[in-house]
Scaffold this motif. Structure first.
Motif, PDB file in Angstrom:
ATOM      1  N   THR A  35      15.576  45.925  22.556  1.00 29.98           N
ATOM      2  CA  THR A  35      14.150  45.617  22.373  1.00 29.98           C
ATOM      3  C   THR A  35      13.791  44.217  22.838  1.00 29.98           C
ATOM      4  O   THR A  35      12.624  43.828  22.777  1.00 29.98           O
ATOM      5  CB  THR A  35      13.744  45.732  20.889  1.00 29.98           C
ATOM      6  N   GLY A  78       5.451  54.670  15.243  1.00 32.66           N
ATOM      7  CA  GLY A  78       6.699  54.342  15.921  1.00 32.66           C
ATOM      8  C   GLY A  78       6.708  54.791  17.368  1.00 32.66           C
ATOM      9  O   GLY A  78       5.666  55.140  17.941  1.00 32.66           O
ATOM     10  N   CYS A 142      24.012  55.375  19.615  1.00 34.78           N
ATOM     11  CA  CYS A 142      22.885  55.665  20.503  1.00 34.78           C
ATOM     12  C   CYS A 142      22.673  57.173  20.606  1.00 34.78           C
ATOM     13  O   CYS A 142      23.599  57.901  20.996  1.00 34.78           O
ATOM     14  CB  CYS A 142      23.122  55.078  21.892  1.00 34.78           C
ATOM     15  N   SER A 179      24.864  54.887  12.842  1.00 37.83           N
ATOM     16  CA  SER A 179      23.818  55.880  13.060  1.00 37.83           C
ATOM     17  C   SER A 179      23.347  56.459  11.726  1.00 37.83           C
ATOM     18  O   SER A 179      24.151  56.733  10.839  1.00 37.83           O
ATOM     19  CB  SER A 179      24.357  57.019  13.936  1.00 37.83           C
ATOM     20  N   ASN A 204      20.650  52.378  13.580  1.00 37.74           N
ATOM     21  CA  ASN A 204      20.140  52.686  14.904  1.00 37.74           C
ATOM     22  C   ASN A 204      19.024  53.728  14.743  1.00 37.74           C
ATOM     23  O   ASN A 204      18.670  54.114  13.624  1.00 37.74           O
ATOM     24  CB  ASN A 204      21.263  53.206  15.810  1.00 37.74           C
ATOM     25  N   THR A 205      18.491  54.209  15.837  1.00 31.83           N
ATOM     26  CA  THR A 205      17.351  55.116  15.778  1.00 31.83           C
ATOM     27  C   THR A 205      17.709  56.505  15.251  1.00 31.83           C
ATOM     28  O   THR A 205      18.854  56.940  15.320  1.00 31.83           O
ATOM     29  CB  THR A 205      16.730  55.260  17.173  1.00 31.83           C
ATOM     30  N   GLY A 226      15.432  58.506  20.597  1.00 31.74           N
ATOM     31  CA  GLY A 226      15.596  57.790  19.345  1.00 31.74           C
ATOM     32  C   GLY A 226      14.270  57.314  18.778  1.00 31.74           C
ATOM     33  O   GLY A 226      13.498  56.646  19.461  1.00 31.74           O
ATOM     34  N   LEU A 227      13.995  57.664  17.538  1.00 32.04           N
ATOM     35  CA  LEU A 227      12.776  57.244  16.850  1.00 32.04           C
ATOM     36  C   LEU A 227      12.992  55.894  16.192  1.00 32.04           C
ATOM     37  O   LEU A 227      13.955  55.693  15.443  1.00 32.04           O
ATOM     38  CB  LEU A 227      12.384  58.278  15.802  1.00 32.04           C
ATOM     39  N   SER A 228      12.085  54.956  16.481  1.00 32.93           N
ATOM     40  CA  SER A 228      12.145  53.630  15.857  1.00 32.93           C
ATOM     41  C   SER A 228      10.746  53.205  15.454  1.00 32.93           C
ATOM     42  O   SER A 228       9.763  53.885  15.761  1.00 32.93           O
ATOM     43  CB  SER A 228      12.740  52.610  16.832  1.00 32.93           C
ATOM     44  N   VAL A 232      10.604  54.631  10.361  1.00 36.30           N
ATOM     45  CA  VAL A 232      11.996  54.806   9.933  1.00 36.30           C
ATOM     46  C   VAL A 232      12.407  53.833   8.828  1.00 36.30           C
ATOM     47  O   VAL A 232      13.519  53.931   8.306  1.00 36.30           O
ATOM     48  CB  VAL A 232      12.974  54.668  11.124  1.00 36.30           C
ATOM     49  N   GLY A 255      15.233  48.401  11.305  1.00 34.42           N
ATOM     50  CA  GLY A 255      14.574  49.703  11.305  1.00 34.42           C
ATOM     51  C   GLY A 255      13.155  49.556  10.784  1.00 34.42           C
ATOM     52  O   GLY A 255      12.933  49.605   9.576  1.00 34.42           O
ATOM     53  N   THR A 278      11.363  47.175  17.476  1.00 31.80           N
ATOM     54  CA  THR A 278      10.179  47.753  18.095  1.00 31.80           C
ATOM     55  C   THR A 278       8.953  46.861  17.976  1.00 31.80           C
ATOM     56  O   THR A 278       8.095  46.849  18.863  1.00 31.80           O
ATOM     57  CB  THR A 278       9.898  49.135  17.470  1.00 31.80           C
TER      58      THR A 278
END
Length: 315
Positions: A35, A78, A142, A179, A204-205, A226-228, A232, A255, A278
């Motif tokens: 990011t 997100g 990831c 994760s 992580n996402t 990946g959702l961020s 989250v 997160g 993010t």
């Protein structure tokens, strides 16, 4: 003087220094890998010297072009990303990108990823002798690559094997990024701790996807990503809380951190440091806003040392 938070103002500057498995940080605010580029991209907006640590985007042995486009889509609270670890490879990073960070007074943590366990060991050994690398963040989580990544992080035994390979290749602090896409994140954390990890990054996402209802097709070229972002955060705070209770390793919590209040939540749950991710896309000064807000919170609540807050919600 009583403040709006109910605390009292302590005129002395609070102590913000923390330590993540031997890696000293002047304050608990870092950048989340993927990011913040390689740091220089944000230099026009903030003084990088004020960061607690800079975590660069994921590095692999060989250059990677990344996934097919589209790679990014905005979601409720997100984003979904499917970048696919695009990067120039470790040799280009060491020769052309790392030297530019030498002018800054902050620890540089390199996020590493591989297709095989051997890849991780080779990356650790190569970066161990690279000047300017303070520590390694081991990306076993990831969700948008076809090999490696979350495949390692979702299997506690494999996560431990990768950790051992990295530990054998370096004397630098090893921070394993976990994760949330697992049955028990505590189980994975326990295994990597026994395998030699010095710290943990989490989370992580989350694996997710979006569908274009007009085209009736997945939006992302890689289908899933990946959702961020803020969506989250409750999951991430819960994960930090659970792992802090069971595993005696320092945690970098992340997160959905947008504000100082978000960051303090993570610290109270058990994180020694936090990483802003993010939010940097929306506000390039997000890290500085969070740092200033943490300092203000400590002053207004009479907290002299940030470490007093770590895990305080458990007490």
């Amino acid at each position: 003087m009583t403040t709006q938070y109910g605390g009292t103002v302590n005129e002395k500057k609070p102590q913000l220094a923390v330590n993540i498995g031997g890696l000293a940080m002047k304050n608990p605010v870092a950048t989340a890998s993927g990011t913040f580029g390689f740091g220089s991209e944000y230099a026009p907006y903030i003084d990088l010297n004020l960061l607690g640590a800079l975590v660069v985007k994921g590095i692999t042995l060989q250059p990677r072009a990344g996934n097919s486009t589209p790679r990014l889509v905005e979601t409720t609270a997100g984003i979904l990303n499917s970048i696919g670890l695009q990067n120039p490879g470790v040799e280009v990073f060491i020769e052309k990108l790392l030297p530019a960070l030498a002018e800054y007074d902050l620890p540089v943590i390199v996020n590493i990823a591989g297709d095989t366990v051997q890849d991780y060991g080779k990356l650790a050994a190569r970066l161990d002798c690279a000047r300017g690398v303070a520590g390694l963040e081991v990306n076993i989580s990831c969700p948008n690559v076809k090999k490696g990544g979350m495949q390692f992080g979702s299997d506690p035994a494999m996560a431990a094997e990768v950790t051992r390979a990295v530990r054998a290749g370096t004397d630098k602090p090893v921070i394993v990024k976990l994760s949330p896409n697992v049955t028990s994140i505590v189980d994975v954390a326990e295994k990597v701790a026994r395998a030699g990890a010095d710290g943990l990054s989490m989370i992580n996402t989350l694996l997710g996807m979006a569908i274009d209802v007009k085209k009736r097709r997945p939006v992302l070229g890689n289908v899933m990503g990946g959702l961020s972002g803020p969506a989250v955060k409750p999951v991430a705070v819960r994960a930090v809380w659970q792992v802090y209770r069971e595993v005696k390793l320092p945690i970098i919590g992340m997160g959905g951190i947008v504000t100082a209040q978000d960051a303090v939540e993570f610290i109270l749950a058990g994180a020694t440091a936090v990483a802003v991710g993010t939010a940097n896309f929306v506000n390039p000064r997000a890290t500085m806003d969070v740092l200033e807000g943490i300092t203000r919170y400590m002053i207004e609540n009479g907290v002299r040392n940030i470490n007093e807050l770590v895990g305080a919600a458990h007490r």
